[in-house]
Design a protein around this motif. Sequence first.
Motif, short mmCIF file in Angstrom:
data_model
loop_
_atom_site.label_atom_id
_atom_site.label_comp_id
_atom_site.label_asym_id
_atom_site.label_seq_id
_atom_site.Cartn_x
_atom_site.Cartn_y
_atom_site.Cartn_z
N LEU A 38 28.05 47.87 24.43
CA LEU A 38 28.29 47.13 23.19
C LEU A 38 27.72 45.71 23.22
CD1 LEU A 38 31.96 48.23 22.46
CD2 LEU A 38 29.94 48.74 21.04
N GLN A 39 27.78 45.04 24.36
CA GLN A 39 27.46 43.61 24.40
C GLN A 39 26.12 43.24 25.02
OE1 GLN A 39 29.10 40.64 23.19
NE2 GLN A 39 29.76 42.35 21.91
N LYS A 40 25.55 44.11 25.83
CA LYS A 40 24.30 43.78 26.52
C LYS A 40 23.17 43.38 25.55
CE LYS A 40 22.66 43.80 30.83
NZ LYS A 40 23.21 43.02 31.91
N PRO A 41 23.04 44.03 24.39
CA PRO A 41 21.96 43.61 23.48
C PRO A 41 22.11 42.16 22.99
CG PRO A 41 22.79 45.77 22.85
CD PRO A 41 23.72 45.23 23.91
N TYR A 42 23.33 41.64 22.98
CA TYR A 42 23.58 40.29 22.47
C TYR A 42 23.76 39.27 23.60
CZ TYR A 42 24.72 43.45 18.71
OH TYR A 42 24.68 44.48 17.79
N TYR A 43 23.94 39.77 24.81
CA TYR A 43 24.33 38.95 25.93
C TYR A 43 23.58 39.49 27.17
CZ TYR A 43 28.05 36.37 28.51
OH TYR A 43 28.77 35.51 29.28
N PRO A 44 22.25 39.27 27.24
CA PRO A 44 21.41 39.91 28.27
C PRO A 44 21.83 39.62 29.71
CG PRO A 44 20.05 38.80 26.63
CD PRO A 44 21.46 38.45 26.32
N ASP A 45 22.44 38.45 29.95
CA ASP A 45 22.84 38.10 31.31
C ASP A 45 24.27 38.54 31.64
OD1 ASP A 45 23.76 36.24 29.47
OD2 ASP A 45 23.63 34.55 30.86
N LEU A 46 24.82 39.41 30.83
CA LEU A 46 26.18 39.91 31.01
C LEU A 46 26.29 40.64 32.35
CD1 LEU A 46 28.99 40.48 29.69
CD2 LEU A 46 27.99 42.58 28.77
N THR A 47 27.38 40.37 33.07
CA THR A 47 27.62 41.05 34.34
C THR A 47 28.75 42.07 34.20
OG1 THR A 47 29.28 39.48 35.15
CG2 THR A 47 26.95 38.97 35.61
N ARG A 48 28.76 43.02 35.09
CA ARG A 48 29.83 44.02 35.11
C ARG A 48 31.17 43.35 35.40
NH1 ARG A 48 28.48 49.17 34.63
NH2 ARG A 48 30.24 50.01 35.82
N GLU A 49 31.14 42.30 36.20
CA GLU A 49 32.37 41.58 36.51
C GLU A 49 32.96 40.93 35.25
OE1 GLU A 49 29.45 41.17 38.32
OE2 GLU A 49 30.13 42.49 39.94
N GLN A 50 32.11 40.38 34.41
CA GLN A 50 32.59 39.79 33.15
C GLN A 50 33.19 40.88 32.26
OE1 GLN A 50 28.73 38.07 32.31
NE2 GLN A 50 29.66 36.02 32.17
N CYS A 51 32.54 42.01 32.21
CA CYS A 51 33.08 43.13 31.42
C CYS A 51 34.44 43.54 31.94
CB CYS A 51 32.12 44.33 31.46
SG CYS A 51 30.53 44.05 30.68
N LEU A 52 34.54 43.73 33.24
CA LEU A 52 35.81 44.15 33.85
C LEU A 52 36.90 43.12 33.61
CD1 LEU A 52 37.43 46.12 35.56
CD2 LEU A 52 36.58 44.93 37.61
N HIS A 53 36.58 41.86 33.75
CA HIS A 53 37.57 40.80 33.52
C HIS A 53 38.14 40.89 32.10
CE1 HIS A 53 39.49 36.88 33.51
NE2 HIS A 53 38.87 36.63 32.37
N ASN A 54 37.28 41.09 31.12
CA ASN A 54 37.74 41.16 29.73
C ASN A 54 38.53 42.44 29.46
OD1 ASN A 54 36.78 38.76 27.97
ND2 ASN A 54 35.16 39.15 29.45
N ILE A 55 38.16 43.53 30.08
CA ILE A 55 38.94 44.77 29.97
C ILE A 55 40.34 44.54 30.53
CG2 ILE A 55 39.17 47.14 30.84
CD1 ILE A 55 35.99 47.12 30.85
N GLN A 56 40.41 43.95 31.69
CA GLN A 56 41.72 43.70 32.31
C GLN A 56 42.59 42.80 31.45
OE1 GLN A 56 40.10 42.30 36.06
NE2 GLN A 56 40.57 44.26 37.06
N ARG A 57 42.00 41.78 30.82
CA ARG A 57 42.77 40.90 29.94
C ARG A 57 43.30 41.69 28.74
NH1 ARG A 57 41.63 38.65 33.97
NH2 ARG A 57 43.56 39.71 34.42
N VAL A 58 42.47 42.56 28.18
CA VAL A 58 42.90 43.39 27.05
C VAL A 58 44.06 44.28 27.48
CG1 VAL A 58 42.21 45.34 25.58
CG2 VAL A 58 40.71 43.34 25.79
N LEU A 59 43.93 44.88 28.65
CA LEU A 59 44.96 45.81 29.12
C LEU A 59 46.26 45.12 29.53
CD1 LEU A 59 42.76 48.31 31.17
CD2 LEU A 59 43.87 48.70 28.96
N GLU A 60 46.27 43.81 29.61
CA GLU A 60 47.50 43.08 29.92
C GLU A 60 48.44 42.99 28.71
OE1 GLU A 60 46.50 39.24 31.46
OE2 GLU A 60 45.79 40.07 33.36
N LYS A 61 47.92 43.21 27.53
CA LYS A 61 48.72 43.06 26.31
C LYS A 61 49.63 44.26 26.12
CE LYS A 61 45.97 39.76 23.86
NZ LYS A 61 46.97 38.74 23.91
N ARG A 62 50.90 43.97 25.90
CA ARG A 62 51.92 45.02 25.78
C ARG A 62 51.64 45.96 24.62
NH1 ARG A 62 57.21 45.32 27.77
NH2 ARG A 62 58.08 47.29 27.15
#
Length: 169
Positions: A38-62
């Motif tokens: 979803l984001q690589k076309p808009y954010y070419p230097d995106l790392t897998r670690e950044q993706c994982l971090h944001n997934i984990q933050r989403v999954l923290e929400k009750r």
Amino acid sequence: MSNMDTAVQDEKVRSAAYQLLTKRGVSMDDLVDLVEYLQKPYYPDLTREQCLHNIQRVLEKREIQNAIITGIQLDMLAEQKALVEPLQCIVETDEGLYGVDEVLALAIVNVYGSIGFTSYGFIDKVKPGILKTLNEKKEGVCHTFLDDIVGAIAAAAASRLAHRRFGTK
């Protein structure tokens, strides 16, 4: 409920959500792949670690954990043929006009605004990666809710990432 009871309950819900995703065959790598898609076309230097971090933050929400548990439980009940008719047939066949699975997914993306909504609509239509696998109809397996939940988690994480990149939310 005391603070200790609340903390214990919060951990039970969080743990159940993660365990159910894993039990149903969805890994963090699968989710990372979707966020990258979803984001690589808009954010070419995106790392897998950044993706994982944001997934984990989403999954923290009750509210997101609750949606995961609810949707997966309905899929499991459909596999056990434990839902009342006509709901059993509707969920089991992922009937096109049902839409409650998408409504549950929208509850997830709603937390992260319009980028989440549009990303979810796109990924739900295209069904890349694990979404294609989850959407396949196999005897005795029901992912009516799970495919939408997984797409929504990825869309929410992509939206969170975009907001953070541009200094909002």
